[in-house]
Scaffold this active site. Sequence first.
Site, PDB file in Angstrom:
ATOM      1  N   TYR A   1      52.562   4.235 -23.291  1.00 58.43           N
ATOM      2  CA  TYR A   1      50.937   4.411 -23.324  1.00 58.43           C
ATOM      3  C   TYR A   1      50.873   5.957 -22.941  1.00 58.43           C
ATOM      4  O   TYR A   1      50.018   6.848 -23.736  1.00 58.43           O
ATOM      5  CB  TYR A   1      50.212   3.637 -22.514  1.00 58.43           C
ATOM      6  CG  TYR A   1      48.969   3.506 -22.288  1.00 58.43           C
ATOM      7  CD1 TYR A   1      48.211   2.791 -23.027  1.00 58.43           C
ATOM      8  CD2 TYR A   1      48.274   4.184 -21.188  1.00 58.43           C
ATOM      9  CE1 TYR A   1      46.829   2.874 -23.075  1.00 58.43           C
ATOM     10  CE2 TYR A   1      46.798   4.224 -21.301  1.00 58.43           C
ATOM     11  CZ  TYR A   1      46.035   3.417 -22.169  1.00 58.43           C
ATOM     12  OH  TYR A   1      44.615   3.522 -22.037  1.00 58.43           O
TER      13      TYR A   1
ATOM     14  N   SER B   1      43.431   9.224 -22.003  1.00 59.01           N
ATOM     15  CA  SER B   1      43.620   8.270 -20.736  1.00 59.01           C
ATOM     16  C   SER B   1      44.052   9.443 -19.687  1.00 59.01           C
ATOM     17  O   SER B   1      44.817  10.350 -20.228  1.00 59.01           O
ATOM     18  CB  SER B   1      44.526   7.103 -21.130  1.00 59.01           C
ATOM     19  OG  SER B   1      44.801   6.540 -19.556  1.00 59.01           O
TER      20      SER B   1
HETATM   21  P1  NAP Z   1      39.724  -3.463 -24.316  1.00 58.17           P
HETATM   22  O1  NAP Z   1      38.761  -3.980 -23.426  1.00 58.17           O
HETATM   23  O2  NAP Z   1      41.318  -4.141 -24.082  1.00 58.17           O
HETATM   24  O3  NAP Z   1      39.420  -3.510 -25.978  1.00 58.17           O
HETATM   25  C1  NAP Z   1      40.277  -2.900 -26.613  1.00 58.17           C
HETATM   26  C2  NAP Z   1      39.615  -2.810 -28.045  1.00 58.17           C
HETATM   27  O4  NAP Z   1      40.404  -2.091 -29.225  1.00 58.17           O
HETATM   28  C3  NAP Z   1      38.973  -4.121 -28.625  1.00 58.17           C
HETATM   29  O5  NAP Z   1      37.704  -3.912 -29.527  1.00 58.17           O
HETATM   30  C4  NAP Z   1      40.185  -4.531 -29.806  1.00 58.17           C
HETATM   31  O6  NAP Z   1      39.556  -5.338 -30.816  1.00 58.17           O
HETATM   32  C5  NAP Z   1      40.284  -3.080 -30.411  1.00 58.17           C
HETATM   33  N1  NAP Z   1      41.889  -3.044 -31.103  1.00 58.17           N
HETATM   34  C6  NAP Z   1      43.014  -3.360 -30.624  1.00 58.17           C
HETATM   35  N2  NAP Z   1      43.948  -3.106 -31.231  1.00 58.17           N
HETATM   36  C7  NAP Z   1      43.293  -2.746 -32.449  1.00 58.17           C
HETATM   37  C8  NAP Z   1      43.533  -2.509 -33.744  1.00 58.17           C
HETATM   38  N3  NAP Z   1      45.008  -2.657 -34.085  1.00 58.17           N
HETATM   39  N4  NAP Z   1      42.860  -2.474 -34.648  1.00 58.17           N
HETATM   40  C9  NAP Z   1      41.567  -2.129 -34.432  1.00 58.17           C
HETATM   41  N5  NAP Z   1      40.908  -2.346 -33.244  1.00 58.17           N
HETATM   42  C10 NAP Z   1      41.882  -2.896 -32.344  1.00 58.17           C
HETATM   43  O7  NAP Z   1      40.135  -2.109 -23.750  1.00 58.17           O
HETATM   44  P2  NAP Z   1      39.286  -0.892 -23.362  1.00 58.17           P
HETATM   45  O8  NAP Z   1      39.443  -0.954 -21.596  1.00 58.17           O
HETATM   46  O9  NAP Z   1      37.756  -1.286 -23.535  1.00 58.17           O
HETATM   47  O10 NAP Z   1      40.024   0.551 -23.836  1.00 58.17           O
HETATM   48  C11 NAP Z   1      39.140   1.121 -25.001  1.00 58.17           C
HETATM   49  C12 NAP Z   1      39.762   2.567 -25.169  1.00 58.17           C
HETATM   50  O11 NAP Z   1      40.033   3.416 -23.671  1.00 58.17           O
HETATM   51  C13 NAP Z   1      41.562   2.266 -25.398  1.00 58.17           C
HETATM   52  O12 NAP Z   1      41.892   3.416 -26.234  1.00 58.17           O
HETATM   53  C14 NAP Z   1      42.156   2.467 -23.942  1.00 58.17           C
HETATM   54  O13 NAP Z   1      43.427   3.084 -24.311  1.00 58.17           O
HETATM   55  C15 NAP Z   1      41.340   3.581 -23.532  1.00 58.17           C
HETATM   56  N6  NAP Z   1      41.355   3.621 -21.989  1.00 58.17           N
HETATM   57  C16 NAP Z   1      41.020   2.511 -21.060  1.00 58.17           C
HETATM   58  C17 NAP Z   1      41.098   2.806 -19.794  1.00 58.17           C
HETATM   59  C18 NAP Z   1      40.618   1.534 -18.791  1.00 58.17           C
HETATM   60  O14 NAP Z   1      40.612   1.601 -17.687  1.00 58.17           O
HETATM   61  N7  NAP Z   1      40.062   0.189 -19.247  1.00 58.17           N
HETATM   62  C19 NAP Z   1      41.487   3.710 -19.364  1.00 58.17           C
HETATM   63  C20 NAP Z   1      41.642   4.765 -20.018  1.00 58.17           C
HETATM   64  C21 NAP Z   1      41.683   4.579 -21.334  1.00 58.17           C
HETATM   65  P3  NAP Z   1      39.423  -7.121 -30.742  1.00 58.17           P
HETATM   66  O15 NAP Z   1      38.232  -7.235 -29.776  1.00 58.17           O
HETATM   67  O16 NAP Z   1      39.227  -7.515 -32.309  1.00 58.17           O
HETATM   68  O17 NAP Z   1      40.660  -7.412 -30.180  1.00 58.17           O
END
Ligand code: NAP
Length: 241
Positions: A153, A140
């Site tokens: 984070y 991130s």
């Molecule tokens: P999201 O929409 O909240 O999705 C999170 C995903 O992680 C879901 O599929 C969830 O599964 C899964 N998850 C959470 N805890 C878990 C666990 N203990 N074991 C297995 N799966 C787990 O998040 P996102 O925005 O797509 O983010 C994806 C990645 O990108 C993350 O690492 C986040 O930190 C990173 N990121 C995101 C952003 C942003 O702006 N969105 C920016 C920088 C980095 P369930 O559906 O089963 O709950």
Amino acid sequence: MNFALVTGGSRGIGAAICRRLARQGLSIIINYHSNEKAALEVARDIRAQGGTAELLRFDVTSEESVDTAIESWEESHPSDRITVLVNNAGVREDSLLIFMQTDQWRKVIDTTLDGFFFVSRRILKGMLTKRSGRIINIASLSGLKGLPGQANYSAAKAALIGATKALAQEVAPRKVTVNAVAPGFIRSDMTKDLDEESLKKTVPLGRFGEADEVAALVAFLASDSAAYITGETISVNGGLY
Ligand code: NAP
């Protein structure tokens, strides 16, 4: 068949990565934690496009859950290989450090770091034996710049970047590459509570990114064209940092 395992593939960036890698000809293992409905939807989309996808539930923070699930997958797929691993599962628990609860600290650190460790260690065995593989870690902007309210984070993602660089050097002799992708503000469930209208003004490109714009880079890093890139962290952040 060659499979890609995407942790947290049920929603957001992970779901977009699953769809992209499927279009690239990989069979997909969609890992999820609790949201089976969303994971099934991703699998249905991939199959509708002529791809192959299956679900694999495990909690990335639990060593036992990871090992049991992957072992049973391997037993039921004796002639298939996981050639791409995307460590994408992540959570946000924002708070100023002075008010941060221990469980908020631990949940974020455990999901990102224990998740990376447990899953990569298990999957690496096959990659090292076969002398090929791609590991892509979703870090991130927060891990590069540090963001207030996200000490947990930022720490987790910065550590993930360090681990990416170390592991890349360990496994390069076996032709396994390890890279990180650092998204900025991307539209997903994780960011839906943010004030997009005011935050987008801080982004030089003037908008939040889409999950598929992160997935496009992951798909490139997973492709043959990226064979000479390893230990890198590449930003997808609209010029924010
Ligand atoms: P999201 O929409 O909240 O999705 C999170 C995903 O992680 C879901 O599929 C969830 O599964 C899964 N998850 C959470 N805890 C878990 C666990 N203990 N074991 C297995 N799966 C787990 O998040 P996102 O925005 O797509 O983010 C994806 C990645 O990108 C993350 O690492 C986040 O930190 C990173 N990121 C995101 C952003 C942003 O702006 N969105 C920016 C920088 C980095 P369930 O559906 O089963 O709950």
